[in-house]
Design a protein around this motif. Structure first.
Motif, PDB file in Angstrom:
ATOM      1  N   ILE A   1     -35.304 -54.087 -36.544  1.00 42.61           N
ATOM      2  CA  ILE A   1     -36.084 -54.138 -37.792  1.00 42.61           C
ATOM      3  C   ILE A   1     -35.523 -55.211 -38.731  1.00 42.61           C
ATOM      4  O   ILE A   1     -36.272 -55.987 -39.346  1.00 42.61           O
ATOM      5  CB  ILE A   1     -36.082 -52.752 -38.473  1.00 42.61           C
ATOM      6  N   VAL A   2     -34.196 -55.270 -38.849  1.00 43.59           N
ATOM      7  CA  VAL A   2     -33.571 -56.272 -39.728  1.00 43.59           C
ATOM      8  C   VAL A   2     -33.883 -57.679 -39.234  1.00 43.59           C
ATOM      9  O   VAL A   2     -34.217 -58.586 -40.020  1.00 43.59           O
ATOM     10  CB  VAL A   2     -32.052 -56.043 -39.808  1.00 43.59           C
ATOM     11  N   LEU A   3     -33.792 -57.885 -37.937  1.00 44.87           N
ATOM     12  CA  LEU A   3     -34.046 -59.210 -37.385  1.00 44.87           C
ATOM     13  C   LEU A   3     -35.504 -59.620 -37.577  1.00 44.87           C
ATOM     14  O   LEU A   3     -35.796 -60.775 -37.928  1.00 44.87           O
ATOM     15  CB  LEU A   3     -33.686 -59.239 -35.897  1.00 44.87           C
ATOM     16  N   LEU A   4     -36.432 -58.674 -37.345  1.00 46.13           N
ATOM     17  CA  LEU A   4     -37.840 -58.992 -37.542  1.00 46.13           C
ATOM     18  C   LEU A   4     -38.160 -59.282 -39.005  1.00 46.13           C
ATOM     19  O   LEU A   4     -38.972 -60.166 -39.312  1.00 46.13           O
ATOM     20  CB  LEU A   4     -38.712 -57.837 -37.035  1.00 46.13           C
ATOM     21  N   ARG A   5     -37.492 -58.546 -39.912  1.00 42.31           N
ATOM     22  CA  ARG A   5     -37.797 -58.716 -41.344  1.00 42.31           C
ATOM     23  C   ARG A   5     -37.224 -60.020 -41.900  1.00 42.31           C
ATOM     24  O   ARG A   5     -37.921 -60.747 -42.614  1.00 42.31           O
ATOM     25  CB  ARG A   5     -37.234 -57.506 -42.126  1.00 42.31           C
ATOM     26  N   PHE A   6     -35.971 -60.305 -41.592  1.00 40.26           N
ATOM     27  CA  PHE A   6     -35.312 -61.429 -42.261  1.00 40.26           C
ATOM     28  C   PHE A   6     -35.213 -62.687 -41.398  1.00 40.26           C
ATOM     29  O   PHE A   6     -35.018 -63.781 -41.941  1.00 40.26           O
ATOM     30  CB  PHE A   6     -33.903 -61.016 -42.715  1.00 40.26           C
ATOM     31  N   PHE A   7     -35.336 -62.562 -40.098  1.00 45.30           N
ATOM     32  CA  PHE A   7     -35.289 -63.744 -39.250  1.00 45.30           C
ATOM     33  C   PHE A   7     -36.653 -64.039 -38.633  1.00 45.30           C
ATOM     34  O   PHE A   7     -36.931 -65.184 -38.288  1.00 45.30           O
ATOM     35  CB  PHE A   7     -34.248 -63.558 -38.133  1.00 45.30           C
ATOM     36  N   GLY A   8     -37.485 -63.002 -38.499  1.00 40.62           N
ATOM     37  CA  GLY A   8     -38.840 -63.207 -37.995  1.00 40.62           C
ATOM     38  C   GLY A   8     -39.860 -63.340 -39.093  1.00 40.62           C
ATOM     39  O   GLY A   8     -41.031 -63.634 -38.829  1.00 40.62           O
ATOM     40  N   ASN A   9     -39.433 -63.103 -40.370  1.00 36.91           N
ATOM     41  CA  ASN A   9     -40.318 -63.225 -41.537  1.00 36.91           C
ATOM     42  C   ASN A   9     -41.570 -62.347 -41.404  1.00 36.91           C
ATOM     43  O   ASN A   9     -42.670 -62.743 -41.807  1.00 36.91           O
ATOM     44  CB  ASN A   9     -40.725 -64.684 -41.754  1.00 36.91           C
ATOM     45  N   LYS A  10     -41.412 -61.168 -40.830  1.00 37.31           N
ATOM     46  CA  LYS A  10     -42.548 -60.245 -40.711  1.00 37.31           C
ATOM     47  C   LYS A  10     -42.543 -59.258 -41.869  1.00 37.31           C
ATOM     48  O   LYS A  10     -41.485 -58.905 -42.404  1.00 37.31           O
ATOM     49  CB  LYS A  10     -42.477 -59.478 -39.385  1.00 37.31           C
ATOM     50  N   THR A  11     -43.723 -58.814 -42.251  1.00 33.45           N
ATOM     51  CA  THR A  11     -43.829 -57.788 -43.287  1.00 33.45           C
ATOM     52  C   THR A  11     -43.516 -56.422 -42.677  1.00 33.45           C
ATOM     53  O   THR A  11     -43.475 -56.262 -41.449  1.00 33.45           O
ATOM     54  CB  THR A  11     -45.240 -57.773 -43.882  1.00 33.45           C
ATOM     55  N   GLN A  12     -43.294 -55.459 -43.565  1.00 35.28           N
ATOM     56  CA  GLN A  12     -43.000 -54.103 -43.067  1.00 35.28           C
ATOM     57  C   GLN A  12     -44.202 -53.539 -42.292  1.00 35.28           C
ATOM     58  O   GLN A  12     -44.020 -52.796 -41.307  1.00 35.28           O
ATOM     59  CB  GLN A  12     -42.630 -53.199 -44.237  1.00 35.28           C
ATOM     60  N   SER A  13     -45.402 -53.878 -42.710  1.00 34.14           N
ATOM     61  CA  SER A  13     -46.601 -53.400 -41.985  1.00 34.14           C
ATOM     62  C   SER A  13     -46.632 -53.975 -40.580  1.00 34.14           C
ATOM     63  O   SER A  13     -46.955 -53.273 -39.600  1.00 34.14           O
ATOM     64  CB  SER A  13     -47.871 -53.790 -42.737  1.00 34.14           C
ATOM     65  N   GLU A  14     -46.312 -55.269 -40.459  1.00 36.31           N
ATOM     66  CA  GLU A  14     -46.318 -55.896 -39.143  1.00 36.31           C
ATOM     67  C   GLU A  14     -45.221 -55.311 -38.249  1.00 36.31           C
ATOM     68  O   GLU A  14     -45.412 -55.117 -37.042  1.00 36.31           O
ATOM     69  CB  GLU A  14     -46.120 -57.404 -39.282  1.00 36.31           C
ATOM     70  N   ILE A  15     -44.051 -55.020 -38.853  1.00 40.60           N
ATOM     71  CA  ILE A  15     -42.964 -54.421 -38.078  1.00 40.60           C
ATOM     72  C   ILE A  15     -43.358 -53.020 -37.604  1.00 40.60           C
ATOM     73  O   ILE A  15     -43.090 -52.625 -36.451  1.00 40.60           O
ATOM     74  CB  ILE A  15     -41.684 -54.363 -38.924  1.00 40.60           C
ATOM     75  N   ALA A  16     -44.001 -52.253 -38.497  1.00 42.39           N
ATOM     76  CA  ALA A  16     -44.431 -50.890 -38.134  1.00 42.39           C
ATOM     77  C   ALA A  16     -45.397 -50.931 -36.964  1.00 42.39           C
ATOM     78  O   ALA A  16     -45.311 -50.129 -36.023  1.00 42.39           O
ATOM     79  CB  ALA A  16     -45.066 -50.221 -39.347  1.00 42.39           C
TER      80      ALA A  16
ATOM     81  N   ASP B   1     -45.618 -53.288 -34.723  1.00 40.39           N
ATOM     82  CA  ASP B   1     -44.930 -53.801 -33.544  1.00 40.39           C
ATOM     83  C   ASP B   1     -44.076 -52.726 -32.876  1.00 40.39           C
ATOM     84  O   ASP B   1     -44.039 -52.613 -31.641  1.00 40.39           O
ATOM     85  CB  ASP B   1     -44.069 -54.992 -33.961  1.00 40.39           C
ATOM     86  N   ILE B   2     -43.399 -51.921 -33.710  1.00 38.23           N
ATOM     87  CA  ILE B   2     -42.500 -50.907 -33.160  1.00 38.23           C
ATOM     88  C   ILE B   2     -43.244 -49.616 -32.855  1.00 38.23           C
ATOM     89  O   ILE B   2     -42.844 -48.839 -31.967  1.00 38.23           O
ATOM     90  CB  ILE B   2     -41.335 -50.648 -34.141  1.00 38.23           C
ATOM     91  N   GLY B   3     -44.322 -49.348 -33.550  1.00 39.36           N
ATOM     92  CA  GLY B   3     -45.090 -48.127 -33.318  1.00 39.36           C
ATOM     93  C   GLY B   3     -44.661 -46.971 -34.184  1.00 39.36           C
ATOM     94  O   GLY B   3     -44.713 -45.812 -33.746  1.00 39.36           O
TER      95      GLY B   3
END
Length: 284
Positions: free
Chosen positions: A240-255, A257-259
């Motif tokens: 989650i940390v990598l997707l948020r700060f290194f992948g520049n994804k929003t929390q909605s996009e991370i949710a 992606d991870i399910g």
């Protein structure tokens, strides 16, 4: 070790004035007439009390008689990097001091008294106003002697004098001489707009070569500590940390992606950041 002549410089840079002692000869009829008028003005001045309003007028008339002489003295120091107007102002200041301090009862000639005063003010201007970096006065006063001694020894020896030879001639230790030579380099400075010695021909000025503050240095410790702190996180939180700060994804996009829900992502992200923050504080 040979001594480099500290006075060697381009002609457009400042050089210290050479000693001046003699006054111009006063032999012409106009000069004798002027001196007689000045002597009469001084007699009238001595007859007035110091607080008399007429004193300022008489002193002003005396000064007017010798403005040309002040400019002549200033012209001796022209072309040394200082504006002529500044040198003339310094000479005129010396003239005013000479008029205010001259004592007719001592029987001295006013010219003999005034010329050293005006010359001294011009030299003081060079000493106090023209150094790029202020150095102790003893070094300022010794600089001219150093230059003269270097020239004298160079002519006598047929080569540049060594430090020991120069120190012996000036009757000072090698350490004191080294300090004097180092201070003498502060007399003039190059402008930051001057061309830099750039072998690659990039057209840089000296100012372009000066380093600045690197704001990224403050984050070096944190960046070095970050990989180990990331590895200490549980796999899902690390992702989650990598997707948020290194992948520049929003929390909605991370949710998506991870399910998991966005609220769950927010809670896991907060926990991960808090754990990493505590780790950094503990290591610090």
């Amino acid at each position: 070790m040979s001594v480099t002549d500290v006075s060697a410089a381009p002609t457009n840079r400042r050089s210290e004035p050479a000693p001046e002692h003699s006054a111009p000869e006063q032999t012409s009829p106009s000069q004798r007439k002027r001196d007689a008028e000045v002597a009469d003005l001084f007699r009238r001045l001595n007859q007035l009390p110091d607080d008399d309003p007429g004193c300022a007028e008489i002193r002003g008339r005396i000064v007017e008689h010798y403005i040309g002489l002040a400019r002549h003295i200033a012209s001796r120091y022209a072309n040394r990097g200082e504006p002529t107007e500044d040198l003339e102002q310094a000479a005129l200041l010396g003239l005013v001091k000479a008029v205010n301090g001259f004592d007719t009862e001592r029987g001295h000639d006013f010219i003999a008294y005034a010329v050293p005063m005006m010359t001294g003010e011009v030299k003081r201007h060079f000493r106090d106003k023209t150094w790029a970096v202020r150095v102790p006065r003893r070094h300022q006063e010794k600089r001219s002697e150093l230059n003269r001694t270097i020239h004298s020894l160079t002519q006598r020896l047929g080569r540049s004098p060594r430090m020991g030879e120069l120190a012996h001639e000036m009757e000072m230790s090698v350490d004191d001489l080294s300090e004097l030579m180092e201070a003498s380099t502060a007399y003039s400075a190059l402008s930051l707009d001057s061309p830099a010695n750039d072998d690659e021909g990039n057209g840089l000025n000296l100012g372009d070569t000066i380093g600045g503050l690197d704001g990224t240095l403050e984050g070096v410790v944190e960046r070095e500590a970050l990989p180990s702190l990331l590895r200490s996180l549980p796999e899902r939180e690390r992702r989650i940390v990598l997707l948020r700060f290194f992948g520049n994804k929003t929390q909605s996009e991370i949710a998506a992606d991870i399910g998991i829900s966005q609220m769950h992502v927010s809670r896991l992200l907060s926990n991960a950041l808090a754990r990493m923050r505590r780790g950094m504080l503990e290591d610090g």
